[in-house]
Every structure is written in structure tokens, then in C-alpha cells.
Design an enzyme around this catalytic site. Structure first.
Site, PDB file in Angstrom:
ATOM      1  N   GLU A 200       0.803  -1.342   0.000  1.00  0.00           N
ATOM      2  CA  GLU A 200       0.068  -0.019   0.055  1.00  0.00           C
ATOM      3  C   GLU A 200       1.079   1.146  -0.086  1.00  0.00           C
ATOM      4  O   GLU A 200       0.444   2.101  -0.747  1.00  0.00           O
ATOM      5  CB  GLU A 200      -0.974  -0.052   1.243  1.00  0.00           C
ATOM      6  N   ARG A 204       0.443   3.657  -3.297  1.00  0.00           N
ATOM      7  CA  ARG A 204      -0.151   4.958  -2.923  1.00  0.00           C
ATOM      8  C   ARG A 204       0.632   6.095  -2.742  1.00  0.00           C
ATOM      9  O   ARG A 204       0.470   7.282  -3.374  1.00  0.00           O
ATOM     10  CB  ARG A 204      -1.254   4.641  -1.825  1.00  0.00           C
ATOM     11  N   ASP A 332      -4.051  -9.908  -8.512  1.00  0.00           N
ATOM     12  CA  ASP A 332      -4.589  -9.115  -9.809  1.00  0.00           C
ATOM     13  C   ASP A 332      -3.404  -8.116 -10.289  1.00  0.00           C
ATOM     14  O   ASP A 332      -3.052  -8.284 -11.560  1.00  0.00           O
ATOM     15  CB  ASP A 332      -5.618  -7.913  -9.266  1.00  0.00           C
ATOM     16  N   GLU A 471     -11.899  -0.039 -10.266  1.00  0.00           N
ATOM     17  CA  GLU A 471     -11.519  -1.212 -11.414  1.00  0.00           C
ATOM     18  C   GLU A 471     -12.481  -1.069 -12.644  1.00  0.00           C
ATOM     19  O   GLU A 471     -11.973  -1.224 -13.784  1.00  0.00           O
ATOM     20  CB  GLU A 471     -11.616  -2.433 -10.754  1.00  0.00           C
TER      21      GLU A 471
HETATM   22  C1  DMJ Z   1      -6.100   0.269  -5.135  1.00  0.00           C
HETATM   23  O1  DMJ Z   1      -5.319   0.447  -3.971  1.00  0.00           O
HETATM   24  C2  DMJ Z   1      -5.317  -0.275  -6.581  1.00  0.00           C
HETATM   25  O2  DMJ Z   1      -5.909  -0.251  -7.712  1.00  0.00           O
HETATM   26  C3  DMJ Z   1      -5.023  -1.746  -6.070  1.00  0.00           C
HETATM   27  O3  DMJ Z   1      -4.466  -2.313  -7.255  1.00  0.00           O
HETATM   28  C4  DMJ Z   1      -6.174  -2.494  -5.734  1.00  0.00           C
HETATM   29  N1  DMJ Z   1      -7.044  -1.903  -4.787  1.00  0.00           N
HETATM   30  C5  DMJ Z   1      -7.358  -0.549  -4.791  1.00  0.00           C
HETATM   31  C6  DMJ Z   1      -8.613  -0.434  -5.351  1.00  0.00           C
HETATM   32  O4  DMJ Z   1      -9.537  -0.903  -5.152  1.00  0.00           O
END
Ligand code: DMJ
Length: 568
Positions: A200, A204, A332, A471
Site C-alpha cells: 500500500e 499509494r 490481480d 476497477e
Molecule cells: C487500489 O489501491 C489499487 O487499484 C489496487 O491495485 C487494488 N485495490 C485498490 C482499489 O480497489
């Protein structure tokens, strides 16, 4: 005497000739330098002319600062790339002016003319941002209903940093400048003793600082990014080189009992560090970040044998755990970063595209299911033997058709085009089929005769929440860029209106909801990705300016932060 006089005059003549030569050389050199400077100036002006007035002011100021601090910014021709890098520099950013230059040349084409839909989205960004500034300034996230900040926290101003490049991109310059001041004066990385999630913090905060740097060219952000990356680096200090998921920003992997806290982590966590760590190395000239994340990536590629991957790995052994397969939580963005690292490298590092193409083929053969009665395509989960997928898919998996669309734009696997289109349709339908127009966190598909495609009754109540995830609109953005089909904009607009109607808090901000069937109960949390991704992708979906974040020049990290594609 005569001889002496003659010698003297020859010396004078020689001195005059030498001075002449020196002057001539100096003049020629100055001319080259002046011409190079003029060329640089022309490039700056071309870029500046494309910015709005506030951005022009801000960028001109910074370029002025640059030229005062670094008069040697002039690029002298006929030298090796290393020699063109500016010499004495007050910051790491300045050590790689060539990279700064090339990112400028990629075109920060941000026009002020917003479409009416974009104007509404910018208003939503302002409304969301206002809650953060009023109730949680400097905190990681805001609780918009109780009008306070969300704890526990990483102490990194996560929402503020995650949103910087969105503020810049949409032209909210005053808000951007105010946030910049916080980063300059209050972001304390050195003294931070918090244990943070590597994943995270990377996507971010590190991603946010880098995105802000690339758009604004303000060295402050690169300096902070390098500082943060240095404090994250100890996470990679494991026997395999695959990092541990939690790291203390001050003490690295050491726990209070003096042990090294190495734990298993998801493949998504281990495989979603590379765009950022490679970018910070490229921008700063410090290769240690790229070295660490490349070692990690090589273990993943070796373990996965270039195919579909289970979702857990142990950093002590470097071995995968036998879990099931999906494209959702836990895996993912590993697939996403295979494709995007290849794009980031200017399509030169073929090991990434090889693993990507064989993974998408395997996924299409093993994980795709169809609902009844409408035959909606979805990507489910398979067990360890890879047998038929279960009938559910998480909202996170909705990034997948957007990723396929990006692959298609780059000439990859044209046979996947119908699947990309069908999955986008499914993700949108997950919104349009609920009474609120918001999709749930988990989609349960009906696979029996009779009933609706989406099963909503009798499922776990947490599966019905909506936490403002991006998404689906992310995929609408990529699909629109690929096809220019206006239905993607229509769908995006409907989703935006549902967020407006059901998640907007009058006093400021937006909040997730506990159930998309009844949105009265709010979660009292605005995730930082709502501005940095959801609203940014919506803004980009409605952009008519073909130069805004061109996808052959920029690659967006998984949190939608833009990094330049490397020009080799
Ligand atoms: C985000 O922090 C990013 O897109 C991550 O890859 C997946 N989760 C969240 C959004 O849902």
C-alpha cells in the site's frame, strides 16, 4: 637589441594570435551552448503553452529555480548519456536532468477546456478533497460522516499524497500547492517509526510522490520519493529476495523481540512494486531500488514458469503456496505489472511480455465462466487443480478487461478482444442491475436454469458493500481509448451519477456503503483511491484532448499514478 625588439614583437604577435584563437573557440563554444539553450527554451515554451495559467505560473517558477541552481542544465551534444547529466546538484532529482528533460518532452499537455462532464467530475474532486482538508489534513484517510480522520495510520498523509497528481491533472493548482507545502514541511519519513504495508505504501505514497514529480517536475517530490524508497528497501532483506509484506520505516524487518519479521505475502504484494522501484531508480540514478525489485520479480517469474499463478509466496523459501487461481484479490496487479513493466521498458524487456501473454491465454482457457440466463462472461476462481471456476468474481477483477485493452493497444493477443469487451459489459452490468446503480464488492453469478444472472439474496452481507472502488471505470477508460465507442462514456456517466446519489456526504467527502441494496448505512470511510483512481479515471474517460496522458508515453501504476515510458 634589434634581435630583442624583433623577438618581443613576435611574442606580442603570438600572444595576440593565441588570444584570437581562444576568443574564437570561446565564441564558437558559447554559440553552441547558446543554441542548445535556445533549443531548451523553445521546448520549455512549447510545453508551458499547453498548460493552464496557474500551472504555467508554477512550472515557470520551478524552471526559473532550476536554471538558477543548475545553469549547467544545458545539454551538450556528442557526449555519452552519463556525461550529459548536470554536475553539482542540491538534490537527487537534479542528478538526472536528462530524465527530467525527456519526461518534459513527453508532453504535459493539460488543457483547461473541460467538457461539461469533466466539470462535474472536477466539482466532485473538490467536494471529496474538502472533507480531507477540513477534517483530516495530514492524516492518511478521512471519515467524512463523523468528520474526523481514520486511524490506525501510517503517518504518511496517504490521501494527500495519493491525490497530488489528480489535483495537478485537473487543474486544481491552489489545492496542489497547499498539499505541496505539507509535503515540504510536514511529511516526516526519517522520524517515522510506524509499521506499514509495503504494497500500500508503495502504490499509494511512493507512486503518488513519483506521479506528482513527473507532472509538476518539482524536485521536492523526487527527493521525498527517494527517501521513502530507502526506508522501504529493508523489506527485501530476506533469504530469497522476495520482500516481507510489512516493514517498519525506521527499523526495517526487526521486531521488538529482535527477530526478523518475515512473513508470507500475496503474489500481488510481491509483484506490484516494480513500476515504482524501477521508476525511482531511473529518475534518481540510484540503481539499488531496481536491483532489489528485479531480484524479487525474477523469483516470481521462475516460480510461475511464465503462466497462471497461485496467490501466495513465502519470502523465506521463495516458494509459492498451493492456493487456487483467479485474477482478483491477492494476484490481480501481478498480471497488470507484467504488461506494464514491458511497456515501461519501451517494450524492450521481453521476459515480461512472454509471461504476460502465456498467462492471459491460460486464464482465458481455465477461468472464464458464463452466467445464466444472459450468458455474461466472468472470470471466476479455480481450485489448485485448475478445474472449472466457481461462480463468483470480486470487483477487483474488473481491472482485467482494461488490462487486456491496454495489451490490445500494444498489439498483443487480438483474439482476446471479444473477452475484453464482454468482461467490461459484465462489470458494468454489476452496477446497472442493483437498485442503487452501484456494484457490490463480490459478484455471485447464477449458473443454473432459472433466476437472475446476479445472485443478491442469501449471500454474505459484506459481499454487498461498495467501497468506492475504481476497477470498472478504469476498464471503461482503457476500452474507450481503444475503441472510442461512446457507450463506455455513457456507462461511466451512469456510474458517476450513482456515486453522486448514494455516496456523497453533504458536509464534504464521499463514503463507502455497507450494502448496494440499501445505501442508507454509510461506512464512514473515504478510501484514498476514490480521488486518485476512481475520479481520475472518470475525468480521463471524458477527456477529448488526445495529448492527455498518451498511453504510448505514459504508464499508469495500479493506483493510476503516471510514470513516463523509458525512451532508450
Ligand atoms: C487500489 O489501491 C489499487 O487499484 C489496487 O491495485 C487494488 N485495490 C485498490 C482499489 O480497489
Amino acid at each position: 637589441m634589434e634581435l630583442f625588439r624583433r623577438r618581443k614583437s613576435s611574442i606580442v604577435l603570438l600572444a595576440l594570435a593565441l588570444t584570437g584563437i581562444v576568443l574564437l573557440l570561446y565564441h564558437t563554444h558559447s554559440k553552441v551552448v547558446v543554441e542548445a539553450e535556445a533549443e531548451e527554451q523553445r521546448e520549455y515554451l512549447a510545453i508551458i503553452n499547453q498548460l493552464n495559467r496557474n500551472q504555467q505560473k508554477s512550472l515557470k517558477m520551478r524552471l526559473l529555480e532550476k536554471s538558477i541552481k543548475k545553469p549547467e542544465i544545458v545539454v551538450v551534444q556528442d557526449r555519452t548519456p552519463q556525461e550529459t547529466v548536470s554536475a553539482p546538484a542540491p538534490s537527487v532529482a537534479a542528478q538526472n536532468s536528462r530524465y527530467v528533460h525527456s519526461s518534459m518532452k513527453l508532453g504535459l499537455a493539460l488543457k483547461t477546456q473541460h467538457t461539461s462532464n469533466q466539470t462535474a467530475i472536477v466539482e466532485a474532486i473538490k467536494h471529496a478533497w474538502s472533507a480531507y482538508t477540513k477534517y483530516a489534513w495530514g492524516a492518511d484517510e478521512v471519515k467524512p460522516v463523523s468528520m474526523t480522520s481514520f486511524t490506525p495510520s501510517y503517518g504518511l498523509g496517504m490521501t494527500l499524497i495519493d491525490c497530488l497528481d489528480t489535483l495537478w491533472l485537473v487543474g486544481l493548482q491552489d489545492e496542489f500547492d497547499e498539499a505541496r507545502e505539507w509535503v515540504a514541511n510536514s511529511l516526516d519519513i526519517e522520524g517515522n517509526t510506524k509499521r506499514v504495508s509495503l504494497f500500500e505504501t508503495n502504490i499509494r505514497v511512493l507512486g503518488g510522490l513519483l506521479g506528482a514529480y513527473h507532472l509538476s517536475l518539482d524536485n521536492l517530490f523526487l527527493d521525498k520519493a527517494v527517501e521513502l524508497a530507502r526506508h522501504l528497501l529493508p523489506a527485501f532483506d530476506t533469504p530469497s529476495g522476495v520482500p516481507s509484506p510489512i516493514v517498519n520505516l525506521k527499523y526495517g524487518l526487526k521486531t521488538s523481540s529482535g527477530q526478523r519479521g518475515i512473513r508470507p505475502l500475496s503474489v500481488a504484494e510481491a509483484g506490484t512494486l516494480q513500476l515504482e522501484f524501477r521508476d525511482v531508480s531511473k529518475a534518481s540514478g540510484d540503481s539499488s531500488f531496481q536491483t532489489a525489485c528485479d531480484k524479487d520479480m525474477n523469483v516470481l517469474l521462475e516460480q510461475g514458469r511464465g503462466s497462471m499463478m497461485p496467490s501466495m509466496i513465502n519470502p523465506s523459501s521463495g516458494r509459492l503456496h498451493a492456493t487456487g487461481f483467479s485474477v482478483g484479490a491477492g494476484i490481480d496487479s501481478y498480471y497488470e505489472y507484467l504488461l506494464k513493466q514491458w511497456i515501461q521498458s519501451g517494450k524492450t524487456e521481453s521476459k515480461f511480455v512472454t509471461a504476460y501473454t502465456s498467462s492471459v491465454k491460460d486464464i482465458a482457457s481455465h477461468l472464464v465462466g458464463h452466467s445464466l440466463p444472459s450468458n455474461l462472461a466472468f472470470i471466476g476462481r479455480a481450485n489448485t487443480r485448475g478445474t472449472f471456476p466457481s461462480g463468483w468474481m470480486d470487483h477487483l477483477s474488473c481491472f482485467y478487461p482494461g488490462m487486456l485493452a491496454l495489451g490490445l493497444m500494444n498489439g498483443l493477443h487480438p483474439e482476446q478482444r471479444p473477452l475484453a469487451s464482454d468482461l467490461t459489459q459484465t462489470c458494468y452490468t454489476a452496477y446497472s442491475k442493483t437498485p442503487s446503480g452501484l456494484a457490490p464488492e463480490i459478484f455471485h453469478f447464477n449458473m443454473q436454469e432459472g433466476g437472475d444472472d446476479f445472485v443478491m439474496r442469501g449471500v454474505q452481507s459484506t459481499d454487498l458493500s461498495n467501497i468506492l472502488r475504481p476497477e470498472t471505470v478504469e476498464s471503461l477508460f482503457y476500452q474507450y481509448r481503444l475503441t472510442k465507442d461512446s457507450r463506455y462514456r455513457d456507462w461511466g456517466w451512469k456510474i458517476f451519477q450513482a456515486f453522486e446519489k448514494h455516496t456523497r456526504i453533504e458536509t464534504g467527502g464521499y463514503s463507502g456503503v455497507f450494502s448496494v441494496l440499501n445505501t442508507n448505512k454509510k461506512q464512514d470511510k473515504m478510501e484514498s483511491f476514490f480521488i486518485s483512481e476512481t475520479l481520475k479515471y472518470l475525468f480521463l474517460l471524458f477527456s477529448d484532448d488526445p495529448d492527455v496522458l498518451k498511453l504510448d508515453e505514459w504508464v499508469l501504476n495500479t493506483e493510476a499514478h503516471p510514470f513516463p515510458v523509458w525512451k532508450l
